[in-house]
Design an enzyme around this catalytic site. Structure first.
Site, short mmCIF file in Angstrom:
data_model
loop_
_atom_site.label_atom_id
_atom_site.label_comp_id
_atom_site.label_asym_id
_atom_site.label_seq_id
_atom_site.Cartn_x
_atom_site.Cartn_y
_atom_site.Cartn_z
N CYS A 279 0.86 -1.20 0.00
CA CYS A 279 0.00 0.00 0.00
C CYS A 279 0.89 1.23 0.00
O CYS A 279 1.11 1.88 1.03
CB CYS A 279 -0.94 -0.02 1.21
SG CYS A 279 -2.17 -1.33 1.15
N CYS B 2 -4.59 -8.28 7.27
CA CYS B 2 -4.44 -7.19 6.29
C CYS B 2 -5.68 -6.30 6.28
O CYS B 2 -6.80 -6.77 6.08
CB CYS B 2 -4.21 -7.78 4.91
SG CYS B 2 -4.17 -6.54 3.60
N ASN C 82 -14.12 -3.07 -21.63
CA ASN C 82 -13.52 -3.10 -20.30
C ASN C 82 -12.32 -4.04 -20.35
O ASN C 82 -12.35 -5.15 -19.82
CB ASN C 82 -14.56 -3.59 -19.27
CG ASN C 82 -13.99 -3.61 -17.86
OD1 ASN C 82 -13.17 -2.79 -17.50
ND2 ASN C 82 -14.43 -4.57 -17.07
N CYS D 51 -8.67 0.18 -16.22
CA CYS D 51 -7.90 0.12 -14.98
C CYS D 51 -6.48 0.65 -15.20
O CYS D 51 -5.64 0.56 -14.30
CB CYS D 51 -7.86 -1.31 -14.44
SG CYS D 51 -7.07 -2.49 -15.55
#
Length: 378
Positions: A14, A91, A310, A337
């Site tokens: 992250c 997590c 997509n 994405c």
């Protein structure tokens, strides 16, 4: 979001966790704007809608856990640089339901004596645990094994696991005999009577099979489907193609009386999921077929009123972009994405101008982002 794993340098996935969440979202939006402007120039007709935000934590509906350690002390998480297991079962980006299930799954590894695969030594059997949670709270668990040697042990102890996790609806074993850095193999063996996980989103129940792709953030995925359905309804096309349709999320949300919708997806597993979802919902006027999206478009011989694409991160590429540019199709909805490949693909379709765009933060705490655009032929 605070994370002990990140603070201890056990996991640094992250990468934006130290950035305030509002700044994460605004930074992603600005990056998408800059990329599109850099490739297309100023687009005065383009209107950016407010970004869709996600819960900062507990959003990820699929955990891809590498299994390490030993039978007595298994780790569920990632591997360090030396190939040793790092346990991440708490997590914070995983849904609460997944986090609650992981300790029980770790106990199952020990009880059933499922030997974790030792990557440096290339021995052992259990490679990965893939856990998906439906918005309804049901779970799908997939054991990724090197061979079928441990299947008898998994089957023998499975009733205990199902009692310990009553929300566990679908269990399967996936065989990955090769020593390579992938999550799963081609062979899937069902271990429960149910083989699909229902994913209710926005009034439509999508049907998820073990090897089918699904958006990893259910909350934001519902907003994405709703946004695309709204744009499609505003355009009111009589015919729609949903290319790279997956389990049919866009196609089923865009279905309407008198509208013909065709979904194309290379994965036959996903196509079967899409068909089952349409049947269960009683949605008519929608058909799904397995095949390559670009090949389908080039060989169809007809042009729909609107195309939804997509694609994976690589984008739709020059061939499909060229077909869309020359086809005469009036509207395209492009969900991406990867804004870098999105910008490159849009530059190859200058006659299709972006008129609406929206950033959806599908992946908080990371640089990844989903952006959807409505294109209109000039």
């Amino acid at each position: 979001m605070q994370c002990d794993y990140y603070d201890r340098h056990a996991c640094r996935s992250c990468t934006l966790i130290e950035v305030p969440y509002a700044d994460q979202v605004s930074g992603k939006e600005q990056r998408c704007r800059d990329l599109l402007t850099g490739r297309l120039g100023e687009q005065p007709q383009l209107r950016w809608l407010p970004s869709v935000r996600s819960p900062e934590a507990g959003y990820r509906n699929k955990a891809k856990m590498v299994v390490g350690g030993t039978v007595r002390r298994p780790t569920l998480g990632i591997l360090d640089a030396a190939g040793r297991g790092v346990d991440l079962r708490r997590c914070g980006v995983c849904t609460p339901g997944i986090r609650a299930a992981l300790p029980e799954l770790a106990r199952f590894v020990t009880t059933a004596a499922l030997t974790p695969y030792d990557v440096p030594a290339r021995r052992g059997e259990l490679k990965n645990l893939l856990v998906t949670e439906s918005p309804s709270g049901e779970l799908m668990v997939r054991f990724v094994l090197r061979s079928d040697a441990l299947l008898p042990a998994v089957r023998r102890h499975l009733p205990h696991l199902l009692r310990a996790l009553p929300q566990l609806a679908v269990v399967s074993a996936n065989l990955l005999p090769e020593h390579k850095a992938v999550l799963e193999g081609e062979t899937e063996i069902a271990l429960t009577e149910r083989t699909t996980l229902r994913m209710p989103l926005g009034g439509v129940d999508l049907d998820l099979r073990p090897q089918s792709f699904f958006q990893t953030n259910s909350t934001v995925a519902a907003a994405l489907y709703a946004q695309v359905a709204q744009w499609v309804d505003e355009v009111a096309p009589a015919s729609v193609w949903d290319l790279y349709c997956g389990v049919g999320g866009f196609a089923l949300h865009c279905a309407a009386p008198g509208r013909e919708v065709t979904g194309i997806e290379v994965s036959e597993e996903a196509v079967e999921s899409a068909r089952a979802g349409a049947l269960a919902a009683g949605i008519t006027g929608v058909r799904f077929a397995a095949g390559d999206a670009t090949r389908f478009a080039l060989q169809a011989g007809t042009v729909p009123d609107l195309v939804v694409v997509n694609p994976p991160r690589r984008g739709i590429g020059a061939e499909l972009s060229g077909w869309l540019e020359s086809s005469g199709v009036r509207h395209v909805v492009y969900s991406s994405c990867n804004p870098v490949t999105l910008a490159a693909d849009l530059a190859a379709m200058p006659s299709l101008r972006p008129v609406r765009a929206r950033v959806l933060d599908m992946f908080p705490q990371t640089p990844h982002v989903e952006v959807v655009t409505l294109l209109e032929r000039a």
